[in-house]
Design an enzyme around this catalytic site. Sequence first.
Site, mmCIF file in Angstrom:
data_model
loop_
_atom_site.group_PDB
_atom_site.id
_atom_site.type_symbol
_atom_site.label_atom_id
_atom_site.label_comp_id
_atom_site.label_asym_id
_atom_site.label_seq_id
_atom_site.Cartn_x
_atom_site.Cartn_y
_atom_site.Cartn_z
ATOM 1 N N HIS A 64 0.822 -1.217 0.000
ATOM 2 C CA HIS A 64 0.000 0.000 0.000
ATOM 3 C C HIS A 64 0.853 1.262 0.000
ATOM 4 C CE1 HIS A 64 -3.713 -2.139 0.803
ATOM 5 N NE2 HIS A 64 -3.244 -2.670 1.901
ATOM 6 N N ILE A 349 -1.990 -4.385 14.549
ATOM 7 C CA ILE A 349 -1.479 -4.206 13.176
ATOM 8 C C ILE A 349 -2.464 -4.926 12.257
ATOM 9 C CG2 ILE A 349 0.576 -4.388 11.712
ATOM 10 C CD1 ILE A 349 1.013 -2.827 14.363
HETATM 11 C C1 LIG Z 1 -7.726 -10.557 4.628
HETATM 12 C C2 LIG Z 1 -6.521 -9.702 4.920
HETATM 13 C C3 LIG Z 1 -6.015 -8.860 3.942
HETATM 14 C C4 LIG Z 1 -4.900 -8.068 4.207
HETATM 15 N N1 LIG Z 1 -4.344 -7.357 3.188
HETATM 16 C C5 LIG Z 1 -3.200 -6.674 3.389
HETATM 17 C C6 LIG Z 1 -2.575 -6.008 2.320
HETATM 18 O O1 LIG Z 1 -3.013 -6.094 1.179
HETATM 19 N N2 LIG Z 1 -1.465 -5.273 2.586
HETATM 20 C C7 LIG Z 1 -0.944 -5.169 3.836
HETATM 21 O O2 LIG Z 1 0.038 -4.449 4.012
HETATM 22 N N3 LIG Z 1 -1.503 -5.829 4.865
HETATM 23 C C8 LIG Z 1 -2.604 -6.589 4.669
HETATM 24 N N4 LIG Z 1 -3.186 -7.270 5.688
HETATM 25 C C9 LIG Z 1 -2.615 -7.154 7.014
HETATM 26 C C10 LIG Z 1 -1.376 -7.979 7.214
HETATM 27 O O3 LIG Z 1 -1.531 -9.275 6.683
HETATM 28 C C11 LIG Z 1 -1.100 -8.046 8.719
HETATM 29 O O4 LIG Z 1 -1.124 -6.753 9.271
HETATM 30 C C12 LIG Z 1 0.261 -8.667 8.995
HETATM 31 O O5 LIG Z 1 0.387 -9.908 8.347
HETATM 32 C C13 LIG Z 1 0.421 -8.826 10.499
HETATM 33 O O6 LIG Z 1 1.658 -9.431 10.721
HETATM 34 P P1 LIG Z 1 2.048 -9.846 12.187
HETATM 35 O O7 LIG Z 1 3.464 -10.277 12.132
HETATM 36 O O8 LIG Z 1 1.680 -8.757 13.131
HETATM 37 O O9 LIG Z 1 1.057 -11.043 12.536
HETATM 38 P P2 LIG Z 1 1.140 -12.603 12.175
HETATM 39 O O10 LIG Z 1 1.564 -12.825 10.798
HETATM 40 O O11 LIG Z 1 -0.156 -13.206 12.576
HETATM 41 O O12 LIG Z 1 2.300 -13.121 13.113
HETATM 42 C C14 LIG Z 1 2.137 -13.253 14.507
HETATM 43 C C15 LIG Z 1 2.795 -14.545 14.905
HETATM 44 O O13 LIG Z 1 2.779 -14.639 16.334
HETATM 45 C C16 LIG Z 1 2.660 -15.994 16.654
HETATM 46 N N5 LIG Z 1 2.176 -16.106 18.033
HETATM 47 C C17 LIG Z 1 0.978 -15.714 18.519
HETATM 48 N N6 LIG Z 1 0.893 -16.010 19.822
HETATM 49 C C18 LIG Z 1 2.079 -16.594 20.176
HETATM 50 C C19 LIG Z 1 2.589 -17.135 21.387
HETATM 51 N N7 LIG Z 1 1.876 -17.135 22.514
HETATM 52 N N8 LIG Z 1 3.838 -17.677 21.382
HETATM 53 C C20 LIG Z 1 4.591 -17.681 20.252
HETATM 54 N N9 LIG Z 1 4.133 -17.176 19.063
HETATM 55 C C21 LIG Z 1 2.897 -16.647 19.038
HETATM 56 C C22 LIG Z 1 1.661 -16.523 15.634
HETATM 57 O O14 LIG Z 1 1.753 -17.928 15.497
HETATM 58 C C23 LIG Z 1 2.048 -15.764 14.382
HETATM 59 O O15 LIG Z 1 2.895 -16.506 13.541
HETATM 60 C C24 LIG Z 1 -4.311 -8.075 5.481
HETATM 61 C C25 LIG Z 1 -4.820 -8.921 6.464
HETATM 62 C C26 LIG Z 1 -5.889 -9.750 6.176
HETATM 63 C C27 LIG Z 1 -6.371 -10.717 7.210
#
Ligand SMILES: Cc1cc2nc3c(=O)[nH]c(=O)nc-3n(C[C@H](O)[C@H](O)[C@H](O)COP(=O)(O)OP(=O)(O)OC[C@H]3O[C@@H](n4cnc5c(N)ncnc54)[C@H](O)[C@@H]3O)c2cc1C
Length: 487
Positions: A64, A349
Amino acid sequence: MTTDPSAADRAGAPGAFDVVVVGAGVVGAAIARDLAGHRLSVALVEARDDVGDGTSKANTAILHTGFDAKPGTLESRLVRRGYELLSGYAAETGIPVERVGALLVAWTDEELDALPGLRDKAAENGCTRCEIVSADEVYRQVPDLGPGALGGLTVPDESIICTWTTTLALATDARARGARVLLGHRVTGVTEGPDATVLHTTRGDVAGRWIVNAAGLGADVLDRMLGYDRFTVTPRRGELFVYDKLARPLVDRIVLPVPSSRGKGVLVSPTIYGNVMLGPTAEDLDDRTATGTSEDGFAFLLDKGRKLMPKLLEEEVTATYAGLRAAIDRGDYLIEADADRRYLLVGGIRSTGLTAGMAIAEHVHGLLAGAGLALEPRADLPAPPRMPNIGEAFTRPYQDADLIARDPEYGRVVCFCERVTAGEIRDALASPLPPAGLDGLRRRTRAMNGRCQGFFCGAEVAARLAAGAPPCASAGRPAAETKEDAR
Ligand SMILES: Cc1cc2nc3c(=O)[nH]c(=O)nc-3n(C[C@H](O)[C@H](O)[C@H](O)COP(=O)(O)OP(=O)(O)OC[C@H]3O[C@@H](n4cnc5c(N)ncnc54)[C@H](O)[C@@H]3O)c2cc1C
């Protein structure tokens, strides 16, 4: 928070990492990579058996520009900055990106009236090249759009990217810089000590002097384990259809609706793998594991798709999937450091984390430095990894005659739908962060990702996965990191 005295003893022990980052999604991987570029010992702790296996694997994969973010928010700043950082990093590492641009379409008078405000907002967010266009121009740009479009707004720099390669590149880089990637370590409890915090995980304790919580959908649970009560994550499910590659000529750019308070709405977009995607839905759930698709979701998408682009519905659907956004009850990211507790939270996020991940890491870096963590850059940084290309717009191994001449395994196609070669599968199995299963192999190579969904190649791909990396390919590669590696 637990009060186990033996763990509390260990919390004062010298075996702790300087920083433990919980969550190996795109955000945690980016943070671990940044911190590991300094004279610090860093661990990236992940519940699942692979990196990028949570929300980061199932999104719409758009890089984006942040044109529609609320100006002045942390999210708008970090999305904009993340766009720049990830664009540069993608070029360096080979993460596939296509700058296809977007066209935002107004279907009602109200939406048409909203376009000038959106253009001004885009300009405030630094996107000065957006232009309002007439209905005729909308149909010139996207001839197969359904009838009734009244006008549009162009967003030239919106891009599509490979979300799988992004997290993998960042985590591989973090590991090359010395971070320990501890997979299969779900944090189930916490004990704080005077010098370090012990995270009790399903594979033993991991202690850190500083803890960074990047646990996505689980961030509020971990935050509560640490004694806070400041937010709750609501999983907001987004379901999507992936159409066959034959649909690709219908859509050469991202077609967006006018965004609402509920989010960005349902879009039609090319994917980096040469397909077309329709979605996502937005449905608040209680279940943080509900990544299955639903009949209601399908009906909703079919209804939207029929209006947006009726011709698309004549094409075949290759796959469907759903991802869960970590929505919270505030309109911005929640990123806060607690210097006294040596703890930093990255929460909420929701729908922009893929784009913003590297900028979130930069922001976290600043907050940690401000909270007292000494961040001295390392002089001996390894070069960033060069990732295998799985993007359709760039040369793939099966197309590269020189490569095949040097190594015939790149000419041996295993997955015919996606033209994935034996050489690519071998390389993935021998990579520093090898796949833990078929799904991980799919994310690294596209094997079984095509229209037959593994019907033809599934058995061979599974056999290759079971056989593992050939000994010569994995020679010199450190053994998989497990609890035993954790200090
Ligand atoms: C339908 C959809 C469309 C989207 N489209 C876009 C887009 O086009 N562009 C964009 O920029 N963003 C987009 N997003 C948002 C983006 O995908 C997320 O903001 C991003 O992937 C979040 O990353 P994260 O690392 O915070 O979370 P995650 O990828 O969920 O990683 C968090 C990790 O923490 C681990 N975890 C959780 N609890 C524990 C625990 N107790 N102990 C150890 N590990 C743990 C989980 O297993 C997971 O692997 C979209 C999201 C969705 C759902």
